[in-house]
Design a protein around this motif. Structure first.
Motif, PDB file in Angstrom:
ATOM      1  N   GLU A 243       0.828  -1.207   0.000  1.00  0.00           N
ATOM      2  CA  GLU A 243       0.000   0.000   0.000  1.00  0.00           C
ATOM      3  C   GLU A 243       0.869   1.267   0.000  1.00  0.00           C
ATOM      4  N   ASP A 244       1.994   1.182   0.707  1.00  0.00           N
ATOM      5  CA  ASP A 244       2.899   2.344   0.753  1.00  0.00           C
ATOM      6  C   ASP A 244       3.390   2.687  -0.649  1.00  0.00           C
ATOM      7  N   GLY A 245       3.749   1.653  -1.408  1.00  0.00           N
ATOM      8  CA  GLY A 245       4.222   1.866  -2.770  1.00  0.00           C
ATOM      9  C   GLY A 245       3.143   2.494  -3.634  1.00  0.00           C
ATOM     10  N   LEU A 246       1.946   1.932  -3.529  1.00  0.00           N
ATOM     11  CA  LEU A 246       0.829   2.424  -4.341  1.00  0.00           C
ATOM     12  C   LEU A 246       0.516   3.881  -4.009  1.00  0.00           C
ATOM     13  N   LYS A 247       0.499   4.178  -2.710  1.00  0.00           N
ATOM     14  CA  LYS A 247       0.189   5.555  -2.293  1.00  0.00           C
ATOM     15  C   LYS A 247       1.232   6.534  -2.808  1.00  0.00           C
ATOM     16  N   ALA A 248       2.490   6.106  -2.812  1.00  0.00           N
ATOM     17  CA  ALA A 248       3.560   6.988  -3.315  1.00  0.00           C
ATOM     18  C   ALA A 248       3.359   7.262  -4.804  1.00  0.00           C
ATOM     19  N   LEU A 249       2.913   6.255  -5.511  1.00  0.00           N
ATOM     20  CA  LEU A 249       2.676   6.398  -6.954  1.00  0.00           C
ATOM     21  C   LEU A 249       1.501   7.344  -7.200  1.00  0.00           C
ATOM     22  N   ILE A 250       0.449   7.149  -6.429  1.00  0.00           N
ATOM     23  CA  ILE A 250      -0.735   8.001  -6.577  1.00  0.00           C
ATOM     24  C   ILE A 250      -0.387   9.452  -6.217  1.00  0.00           C
ATOM     25  N   ALA A 251       0.413   9.623  -5.160  1.00  0.00           N
ATOM     26  CA  ALA A 251       0.805  10.985  -4.759  1.00  0.00           C
ATOM     27  C   ALA A 251       1.601  11.660  -5.874  1.00  0.00           C
ATOM     28  N   LEU A 252       2.468  10.904  -6.505  1.00  0.00           N
ATOM     29  CA  LEU A 252       3.267  11.456  -7.601  1.00  0.00           C
ATOM     30  C   LEU A 252       2.360  11.862  -8.763  1.00  0.00           C
ATOM     31  N   PHE A 253       1.373  11.029  -9.038  1.00  0.00           N
ATOM     32  CA  PHE A 253       0.431  11.349 -10.119  1.00  0.00           C
ATOM     33  C   PHE A 253      -0.344  12.620  -9.784  1.00  0.00           C
ATOM     34  N   GLU A 254      -0.803  12.719  -8.546  1.00  0.00           N
ATOM     35  CA  GLU A 254      -1.596  13.902  -8.137  1.00  0.00           C
ATOM     36  C   GLU A 254      -0.777  15.178  -8.234  1.00  0.00           C
ATOM     37  N   GLU A 255       0.517  15.020  -7.948  1.00  0.00           N
ATOM     38  CA  GLU A 255       1.402  16.195  -8.038  1.00  0.00           C
ATOM     39  C   GLU A 255       1.526  16.628  -9.507  1.00  0.00           C
ATOM     40  N   LYS A 256       1.601  15.669 -10.391  1.00  0.00           N
ATOM     41  CA  LYS A 256       1.785  15.980 -11.814  1.00  0.00           C
ATOM     42  C   LYS A 256       0.486  16.367 -12.499  1.00  0.00           C
ATOM     43  N   TYR A 257      -0.608  15.767 -12.074  1.00  0.00           N
ATOM     44  CA  TYR A 257      -1.908  16.037 -12.722  1.00  0.00           C
ATOM     45  C   TYR A 257      -2.949  16.382 -11.660  1.00  0.00           C
ATOM     46  N   PRO A 258      -2.817  17.535 -11.030  1.00  0.00           N
ATOM     47  CA  PRO A 258      -3.743  17.864  -9.940  1.00  0.00           C
ATOM     48  C   PRO A 258      -5.201  17.948 -10.399  1.00  0.00           C
ATOM     49  N   ASP A 259      -5.418  18.090 -11.694  1.00  0.00           N
ATOM     50  CA  ASP A 259      -6.803  18.230 -12.174  1.00  0.00           C
ATOM     51  C   ASP A 259      -7.486  16.908 -12.484  1.00  0.00           C
ATOM     52  N   VAL A 260      -6.741  15.827 -12.395  1.00  0.00           N
ATOM     53  CA  VAL A 260      -7.362  14.524 -12.701  1.00  0.00           C
ATOM     54  C   VAL A 260      -7.623  13.778 -11.394  1.00  0.00           C
ATOM     55  N   PRO A 261      -8.896  13.710 -10.980  1.00  0.00           N
ATOM     56  CA  PRO A 261      -9.188  13.012  -9.720  1.00  0.00           C
ATOM     57  C   PRO A 261      -8.905  11.510  -9.830  1.00  0.00           C
ATOM     58  N   ILE A 262      -8.314  10.991  -8.805  1.00  0.00           N
ATOM     59  CA  ILE A 262      -7.872   9.602  -8.843  1.00  0.00           C
ATOM     60  C   ILE A 262      -8.304   8.909  -7.565  1.00  0.00           C
ATOM     61  N   GLU A 263      -8.539   7.611  -7.654  1.00  0.00           N
ATOM     62  CA  GLU A 263      -9.012   6.903  -6.467  1.00  0.00           C
ATOM     63  C   GLU A 263      -8.339   5.542  -6.337  1.00  0.00           C
ATOM     64  N   ASN A 264      -7.923   5.235  -5.121  1.00  0.00           N
ATOM     65  CA  ASN A 264      -7.345   3.926  -4.834  1.00  0.00           C
ATOM     66  C   ASN A 264      -8.481   2.927  -4.603  1.00  0.00           C
ATOM     67  N   ALA A 265      -8.683   2.009  -5.553  1.00  0.00           N
ATOM     68  CA  ALA A 265      -9.808   1.064  -5.460  1.00  0.00           C
ATOM     69  C   ALA A 265      -9.318  -0.348  -5.128  1.00  0.00           C
ATOM     70  N   ALA A 266      -8.341  -0.442  -4.234  1.00  0.00           N
ATOM     71  CA  ALA A 266      -7.751  -1.751  -3.912  1.00  0.00           C
ATOM     72  C   ALA A 266      -8.738  -2.640  -3.144  1.00  0.00           C
ATOM     73  N   VAL A 267      -8.680  -3.928  -3.411  1.00  0.00           N
ATOM     74  CA  VAL A 267      -9.482  -4.940  -2.707  1.00  0.00           C
ATOM     75  C   VAL A 267      -8.502  -5.894  -2.016  1.00  0.00           C
ATOM     76  N   ALA A 268      -8.622  -6.006  -0.693  1.00  0.00           N
ATOM     77  CA  ALA A 268      -7.648  -6.796   0.081  1.00  0.00           C
ATOM     78  C   ALA A 268      -7.652  -8.282  -0.272  1.00  0.00           C
TER      79      ALA A 268
END
Ligand code: BGC
Length: 416
Positions: free
Chosen positions: A48-73
């Protein structure tokens, strides 16, 4: 039995319900809500830490594109794959989803006509010579590329608690003979030699496939999946016997633990060793806060030195999405050096790209990056690369029966 069946139905029903009731209920928009829903099974420490870091990087680069973590355990996609299948069948694909390179992708979603080709993305990002050829092959079918690898995991790793081995004057075993010697010495001292958590049966399949690789060697292991060696070959039987013998050294409560709980036994010294993919390193480091080569060590699983069981997590573009351009932006970040170097040091894997910044990786990562270059590569069965999903499910069932009943002939016959 009935109760178990009912519980299984209940679980699937609940999962389906939660997938449908999320605000992503879809209209072919990669989520329908307009958000990019990133579908995976990464909910544990490290993953999850890895995924969150990736999502954070995406949000920094594309703040206008809403993104959601839809992980299923659920480890190895135990639950996520069922939810994904129902979404795909209902023409409600996520914006992008985790899928193993190899048969799981190519004989699964690509063969079913559910994926867009990504040749143009590879072209525009200049990726064709940035990923190893062997990896591009794993995400290609009939000359077209269908997904972007975010990492390379090594499956055949034996992790050990350094203190436990040191205090008992033992070395990490490299061969099966050494393994049994070490295991006997530990057992005599009342220490659980090998941790296993096969509440989700894939972990036993994972252990078995490393024994198979260690017994057959890469060439014959690959022949099994090419149909050039039969599953009742004497060497497969030998591997099954060795696997059975190894099971005599596992923790008694193995069937009530998952892979994290089993790794935890090694981390806190209740067990000495476990065989698990290197997402376990992400777990040791991020959850238990243990240090590589201080608290825990690693060697190739018995008999597999110089061999590399390859697992690659990849993401592609499902057909029929109206926000495909945004999905490609996400894939662009995931396939970039920056994206891979944000994700992999946390995840425990090595970057799929050949030009990543090695200084970002710990000693395990550095060693594994080197090993990957020279090792013989073998596709993982438990993690979808060697054979299609339907086959893997059946192997998991056969292994589950074998772990409790221990009948080698029955086991080998069901594999056949
Ligand atoms: C995936 C890994 C994941 C592991 C445990 C594997 O199938 O490739 O990314 O960490 O399962 O969930």
């Amino acid at each position: 039995m009935k109760r178990k069946l009912f519980l299984s139905f209940f679980l699937v029903f609940t999962l389906l319900l939660s997938a449908c009731s999320s605000d992503n209920a879809g209209t072919g928009e990669g989520g329908g809500s307009g958000k990019l829903d990133i579908f995976s099974w990464w909910t544990g420490a490290g993953e999850e830490d890895g995924l969150k870091a990736l999502i954070a990087l995406f949000e920094e680069k594309y703040p206008d594109v809403p993104i959601e973590n839809a992980a299923v355990a659920g480890g190895a996609g135990t639950n996520a794959k069922a939810v994904l299948a129902s979404r795909m069948q209902g023409d409600d694909p996520p914006a992008t989803f985790q899928v193993h390179g190899g048969a799981e992708l190519n004989d699964g979603w690509v063969a079913a006509g559910k994926m867009e080709t990504l040749n143009d993305l590879y072209e525009s990002e200049g990726w064709n010579d940035k990923f190893p050829e062997s990896l591009i092959e794993m995400v290609s079918k009939d000359g077209n590329i269908y997904s972007v690898p975010v990492n390379i995991h090594r499956g055949n790793v034996l992790w050990y608690n350094k203190k436990v081995l040191d205090e008992n004057g033992l070395q990490a075993p490299k061969t099966f003979d050494e393994f049994f010697q070490v295991a006997d010495a530990l057992k005599e001292k009342g220490i659980t030699p090998l941790a296993l958590g096969d509440k989700e049966p894939w972990t036993a399949t994972h252990l078995f496939e490393t024994v198979l690789l260690g017994t057959l060697g890469t060439e014959d292991y690959q022949k099994l999946f090419a149909g050039e060696l039969t599953w009742d070959d004497a060497k497969v039987k030998e591997a099954a016997e060795t696997f059975k013998r190894m099971l005599e050294y596992v923790n008694e409560d193995h069937s009530s633990r998952n892979w994290q709980d089993a790794s935890q036994l090694v981390g806190n010294g209740e067990a000495a060793m476990n065989v698990m993919g290197d997402w376990a390193k992400g777990y040791f480091a991020n959850d238990l806060k243990l240090a590589v080569n201080e608290d825990f060590g690693y060697v190739a699983a018995p008999g597999t030195d110089g061999q590399f069981m390859v697992i690659t997590d990849t993401f592609g573009l499902p057909k029929g999405l109206s926000n495909a351009d945004d999905v490609k932006k996400f894939l662009g970040v995931l396939g970039s050096v920056e994206g891979q170097d944000a994700f992999n040091p946390l995840k425990g894997s090595i970057p799929a790209r050949i030009d990543a910044d090695i200084s970002k990786y710990d000693q395990y990562g550095k060693d594994t990056i080197e090993d990957f270059k020279s090792a013989e590569l073998a596709p993982s069965l438990a993690h979808g690369s060697a054979a299609p999903e339907g086959f893997v499910t059946k192997v998991n069932q056969a292994i589950n029966i074998f772990v409790t009943q221990g009948n080698v002939d029955d086991f080998v016959n069901s594999l056949k």
